[in-house]
Design a protein around this motif. Structure first.
Motif, PDB file in Angstrom:
ATOM      1  N   LYS A   1       0.875  -1.170   0.000  1.00 21.56           N
ATOM      2  CA  LYS A   1       0.000   0.000   0.000  1.00 21.56           C
ATOM      3  C   LYS A   1       0.908   1.214   0.000  1.00 21.56           C
ATOM      4  N   PRO A   2       0.591   2.253  -0.778  1.00 24.72           N
ATOM      5  CA  PRO A   2       1.499   3.408  -0.808  1.00 24.72           C
ATOM      6  C   PRO A   2       1.588   4.096   0.553  1.00 24.72           C
ATOM      7  N   VAL A   3       2.802   4.540   0.889  1.00 21.37           N
ATOM      8  CA  VAL A   3       3.051   5.209   2.169  1.00 21.37           C
ATOM      9  C   VAL A   3       3.401   6.666   1.889  1.00 21.37           C
ATOM     10  N   TYR A   4       2.585   7.586   2.407  1.00 21.14           N
ATOM     11  CA  TYR A   4       2.782   9.024   2.199  1.00 21.14           C
ATOM     12  C   TYR A   4       3.390   9.669   3.439  1.00 21.14           C
TER      13      TYR A   4
END
Lengths: 261, 261
Positions: free
Chosen positions: B96-99
């Protein structure tokens, strides 16, 4: 994540001016240490020093309080500093540059990198810094807040400055794809997946009516290519389809467990 | 400062998942409202709802609590959302993308500007969000903290996200010159000041010995031009010099008050 290391003595000092509640001193210590800052100075804390309430609140960041130095007035707390930023909530009728926290932290990091001793000063809970404190600073820092509710407490203000200090001194990828060991699906994997679904869905009578079959297949192809699928995801989608095909082959009856891929 | 107004219903909702202490719910409400956010949702708060401790802590931001909605589980709190960010302190073994908070707020502001309903979810005090919560989100937000002391409480995490939301939606001049009604000194004003000091200091015998006079004058000229002087500052410096000249004219005796300029 790469960090730009500074000499430990290049770290800014955070000066709490006439802080009132011990809890806030402790919370400020935590906020500093959350972002790797540990040099605190205290000017005339109302309830004396050391303060057991500060220690209780600082749990885990006690080293910041242990290293804190006590000063009777602000000039003595700033005696060895060459660049000082005063945090203020309200505008002062004073000719002095006003920085956002981000711009102040960048300026401070640049100067600290050149060996300049820096400080950020924070006022007491109720009224904030007095004008006689602010005139000692080279610059003002003001957080842009909701004008209808501008009251940030001292520990929150310390948190934001410490957060911006860390942002100014550590480079972090803004968006990490977060693959957790997986890899994006290759073109061949997506092609294989698309064909597998087309074949099986053709057999299942999904592409109906006939004149819509082409656009239905195109929509499915577009779905596969638009999704950010990993190789894992593709294997999972193959597995789902295989299981449905086996289930259909048993006439829709559940027999035994899940069929292995 | 210019702001990019959003429709009120474009504002993100902040969802507190199974919050434990009422004080933290109140502090989260304050932090939201400090940065102009007012849409809170609560999933199964431990001590029920409404919570008097939350109300006491929220003083001034009570409207956020009054408008908060109560949900029995996270999916129902997110039912009308299309873009969800989960705040987590520790990495999850999840693709999952991590911002960063900044990148998440920018992404959220862009989407909100296009009318997408967004949400940020925050976990309970001790353990943070569970993996079953995180899988419901489109993206993860992680604050880069000191690895030796990573524990941010839920209200601090809300503060940082609300701060970044405001930064992403309001444009503020990074460094304001803070002239407070003054204006920078003009070239003519600086030239006049330099000549005034040169003449009077010449008369006072300051430029001595003779062979150093040129470099001493140059140093003084450089001082005037290097300082960020306002017209006010220039008048003040003229006034100081005039007063010293008058004092000298009286043989160094104090007579009457300050001579007017």
């Amino acid at each position: 994540m790469t960090s730009r290391p500074l000499r430990p003595d290049a770290e800014p000092v955070f000066v709490l001016v006439r802080p009132q509640m011990g809890e806030n001193i402790g919370a400020a210590a935590r906020a500093m240490w959350n972002f790797g800052l540990s040099r605190m100075r205290l000017v005339a804390p109302r309830d004396g020093w050391p303060n057991p309430r500060a220690v209780a609140m600082a749990s885990g960041a006690g080293r910041v309080l242990e290293g804190a130095t006590l000063h009777s007035d602000l000039p003595s707390a700033l005696a060895d500093r060459t660049r000082v930023y005063a945090t203020t909530a309200r505008p002062r009728d004073m000719t002095k540059p006003v920085y956002t926290p981000e711009a102040a932290a960048r300026d401070m990091a640049e100067r600290a990198g050149r060996g300049e001793p820096t400080a950020v000063i924070f006022g007491p809970e109720r009224a904030g810094l007095e004008n006689d404190d602010v005139v000692l600073a080279n610059a003002i820092v003001t957080v842009d807040v909701n004008p209808a509710f501008p009251s940030l407490n001292v520990a929150q203000c310390v948190l934001l400055m410490a957060y911006e200090w860390r942002r100014a001194t550590h480079r972090v990828t803004p968006v990490d794809e977060g693959l957790a060991g997986a890899a994006w699906a290759t073109g061949a994997e997506i092609e294989h997946l698309a064909r597998h679904y087309e074949e099986r869905l053709e057999a299942a009578g999904y592409f109906w009516p006939e004149h819509r079959a082409t656009s239905m297949k195109r929509a499915l192809r577009n779905l596969w290519s638009r999704m950010p699928l990993t190789g894992e995801d593709v294997r999972l989608l193959h597995g789902i389809l295989r299981q449905m095909v086996r289930w259909a082959g048993r006439g829709g009856r559940v027999e035994g467990g899940r069929a292995d891929d």
